[in-house]
Design a protein around this motif. Sequence first.
Motif, short mmCIF file in Angstrom:
data_model
loop_
_atom_site.label_atom_id
_atom_site.label_comp_id
_atom_site.label_asym_id
_atom_site.label_seq_id
_atom_site.Cartn_x
_atom_site.Cartn_y
_atom_site.Cartn_z
N UNK A 226 0.79 -1.23 0.00
CA UNK A 226 0.00 0.00 0.00
C UNK A 226 0.82 1.27 0.00
N UNK A 227 1.96 1.28 -0.68
CA UNK A 227 2.74 2.51 -0.80
C UNK A 227 2.96 2.81 -2.28
N UNK A 228 2.91 4.07 -2.63
CA UNK A 228 3.18 4.51 -3.99
C UNK A 228 4.61 5.04 -4.04
N UNK A 229 5.36 4.68 -5.08
CA UNK A 229 6.76 5.09 -5.15
C UNK A 229 6.92 6.54 -5.56
N UNK A 230 8.10 7.06 -5.32
CA UNK A 230 8.44 8.38 -5.84
C UNK A 230 8.67 8.25 -7.34
N UNK A 231 9.01 9.33 -8.00
CA UNK A 231 9.20 9.33 -9.44
C UNK A 231 10.24 8.28 -9.84
N UNK A 232 9.90 7.41 -10.83
CA UNK A 232 10.84 6.36 -11.25
C UNK A 232 12.17 6.93 -11.70
N UNK A 233 13.22 6.22 -11.35
CA UNK A 233 14.58 6.64 -11.71
C UNK A 233 15.23 5.54 -12.55
N UNK A 234 15.59 5.88 -13.79
CA UNK A 234 16.31 4.95 -14.66
C UNK A 234 17.67 5.55 -14.98
N UNK A 235 18.70 4.76 -14.78
CA UNK A 235 20.07 5.25 -14.95
C UNK A 235 20.73 4.53 -16.13
#
Length: 377
Positions: A226-235
């Motif tokens: 039940x948690x939403x992630x922060x903005x996706x990070x792709x490196x």
Amino acid sequence: MIQSPGLLLTILAFVLVIGPLVFVHEMGHYLAGRWFGVKAEAFSIGFGKEVFGITDKRGTRWKFAWLPLGGYVKFAGDMNPASQPDPDWYLLPAAERAQTFQAKPLWQRAIIVAAGPFVNFVLAFLILMGFALVYGDGRTPPIAREIVAGSAAAKIGMQPGDRIVALGGRSVDTFDDVAKYIQLRADETVRVDYERSGRAVSADAAVGSQMLRDRFGNEFKLGLLGIAPVKPVWVPVGVAEAPIVAVKRMGSILTMMVDSIGQIITGKRPVSELGGPLRIAKVSGEQLALGIPDLIGLIALVSINLGFINILPVPMLDGGHLFFYALEGIRRRPVPPAVQEWAFRGGLIAILTLMLMVTFNDLGSFGIWKSLAGLIG
């Protein structure tokens, strides 16, 4: 919803997945044997009666058989599933006997056997490394952007901005780690270690569950924190870093496999989730319908599965042979042939039983049993 692929596309996809993997696996055995001077009498893709084949100048018969669910390399002197030679082996001329599998020292036989699973892992490693170079690496931090009201996370008091550092005592580095761990633990209680403004907090969360339906109509029960992630990070990933990323992804896949098997053994997950060739064919067709990259990703996943299963210490599998070689190394003499024979018979029965069970499950995934029940009812 994407329409399910037809029968022909499913068969084609299955061949594209299983064929190369079987070939690569058996090629590992073959090349290692050839390196140590062992003559290969046959290299078969598939079991049963030969459909077609050729014999090379070394006397190896390269063939395709009618049941394409595996394959084998038959080395000279390797006469039965327990790798025991025929009595006539002792009557061979010294030069011919020197080219047989059983004439080689223990360490060489072990390498030949282990080479099959090893190249499966190598193939998966190369695919995952290529994906890392092309698509980069997802490194979204395990920080909650939002907490779903009434969820497991909300009930233990988590708030936006909290950073999860471990689940069930297992450390997590990215949000992907969190998702993979939680998805396998629907309706279980999991210890959640997280940080809030530098302060460590721990709590036991009753993981929720949700039924999801994919684009082909397949349903899955997944755990939900039940948690939403922060903005996706792709490196972006460079050539030097790609092998490290590939190894980490392989480790993650293997961990999920071990977790899933452990949950099935302990009864936390139903045995019906075990799948066999028919389910692999179904998924292969679906992945091919999504695109070639998805199919290649499936090949990497199945290759890891194939390598992992084959190193398990089960008689009839490569790991069973390696187990007996380990005992031989410890005892300084081979395990008695009668013991090996009975062990491999037991292993064969266990594998056939497993195949029947997964085939039953596979047919269920196609809706066969529901349809029959409807007709009877």
